[in-house]
Design a protein around this motif. Sequence first.
Motif, mmCIF file in Angstrom:
data_model
loop_
_atom_site.group_PDB
_atom_site.id
_atom_site.type_symbol
_atom_site.label_atom_id
_atom_site.label_comp_id
_atom_site.label_asym_id
_atom_site.label_seq_id
_atom_site.Cartn_x
_atom_site.Cartn_y
_atom_site.Cartn_z
ATOM 1 N N LEU A 1 0.816 -1.223 0.000
ATOM 2 C CA LEU A 1 0.000 0.000 0.000
ATOM 3 C C LEU A 1 0.849 1.272 0.000
ATOM 4 O O LEU A 1 0.311 2.369 -0.026
ATOM 5 N N HIS A 2 2.179 1.097 0.072
ATOM 6 C CA HIS A 2 3.104 2.242 0.114
ATOM 7 C C HIS A 2 2.793 3.153 1.299
ATOM 8 O O HIS A 2 2.743 4.378 1.172
ATOM 9 N N LEU A 3 2.595 2.516 2.463
ATOM 10 C CA LEU A 3 2.335 3.233 3.707
ATOM 11 C C LEU A 3 3.358 2.806 4.749
ATOM 12 O O LEU A 3 3.923 1.715 4.670
ATOM 13 N N ALA A 4 3.564 3.655 5.730
ATOM 14 C CA ALA A 4 4.458 3.318 6.834
ATOM 15 C C ALA A 4 3.845 2.173 7.642
ATOM 16 O O ALA A 4 2.619 2.075 7.772
ATOM 17 N N GLY A 5 4.702 1.323 8.177
ATOM 18 C CA GLY A 5 4.240 0.192 8.970
ATOM 19 C C GLY A 5 3.348 0.602 10.127
ATOM 20 O O GLY A 5 2.326 -0.043 10.386
ATOM 21 N N ASN A 6 3.711 1.701 10.825
ATOM 22 C CA ASN A 6 2.886 2.119 11.964
ATOM 23 C C ASN A 6 1.522 2.639 11.497
ATOM 24 O O ASN A 6 0.533 2.503 12.218
ATOM 25 N N SER A 7 1.453 3.197 10.276
ATOM 26 C CA SER A 7 0.158 3.642 9.737
ATOM 27 C C SER A 7 -0.746 2.447 9.473
ATOM 28 O O SER A 7 -1.943 2.468 9.787
ATOM 29 N N VAL A 8 -0.165 1.389 8.912
ATOM 30 C CA VAL A 8 -0.955 0.184 8.642
ATOM 31 C C VAL A 8 -1.358 -0.474 9.957
ATOM 32 O O VAL A 8 -2.488 -0.947 10.093
ATOM 33 N N SER A 9 -0.480 -0.468 10.940
ATOM 34 C CA SER A 9 -0.840 -1.021 12.258
ATOM 35 C C SER A 9 -2.034 -0.280 12.850
ATOM 36 O O SER A 9 -2.926 -0.899 13.430
ATOM 37 N N THR A 10 -2.064 1.027 12.692
ATOM 38 C CA THR A 10 -3.196 1.824 13.180
ATOM 39 C C THR A 10 -4.473 1.432 12.443
ATOM 40 O O THR A 10 -5.533 1.267 13.060
ATOM 41 N N LEU A 11 -4.376 1.277 11.115
ATOM 42 C CA LEU A 11 -5.550 0.849 10.332
ATOM 43 C C LEU A 11 -6.010 -0.531 10.773
ATOM 44 O O LEU A 11 -7.213 -0.771 10.944
ATOM 45 N N VAL A 12 -5.057 -1.438 10.962
ATOM 46 C CA VAL A 12 -5.388 -2.801 11.383
ATOM 47 C C VAL A 12 -6.096 -2.780 12.732
ATOM 48 O O VAL A 12 -7.130 -3.431 12.913
ATOM 49 N N ASN A 13 -5.569 -2.013 13.688
ATOM 50 C CA ASN A 13 -6.193 -1.941 15.014
ATOM 51 C C ASN A 13 -7.641 -1.474 14.921
ATOM 52 O O ASN A 13 -8.527 -2.037 15.567
#
Length: 153
Positions: free
Chosen positions: A62-74
Amino acid sequence: METEPAEFPEELADALVRIQRLVRRRLRGGLAGPRLRGAEVELLRLVEGRPGVRVSDAARALHLAGNSVSTLVNRLVREGYLIRETDPADRRAARLLLTEAAEKRLGDWRRRRAELVGRHVARLGPADREALRAALPALRELAVTLHEEADET
């Protein structure tokens, strides 16, 4: 390589963005459940196509930072759309799976989007409908080249 008039790329980008924005706006009405942001829908669609994808791989795709995806996942786990499970191959990593609610929501979204766009395409003349159909391969290739360039950066 043939060069395009300076206005063409800008007009094409504007038209694509405008169509995307209008489709999103029209689809918002009548949705059950909380509104999902664009990045959340992208993540759900990625997991749908790659069940069990790791969070880190999803971030790259998705070309996003890992912590951004973690936030989305949460958020999506809290909302009942994603299941996060430990990867048996690497206990430190998490794999993502869709819930039944997410599958239903994506299916409903896809159906409503096809109906909306289909209704409006049907209102065009035959020549315009054929021009859009003929442009699909070029638009798909444009998406591939844009994705490849993003992978290089």
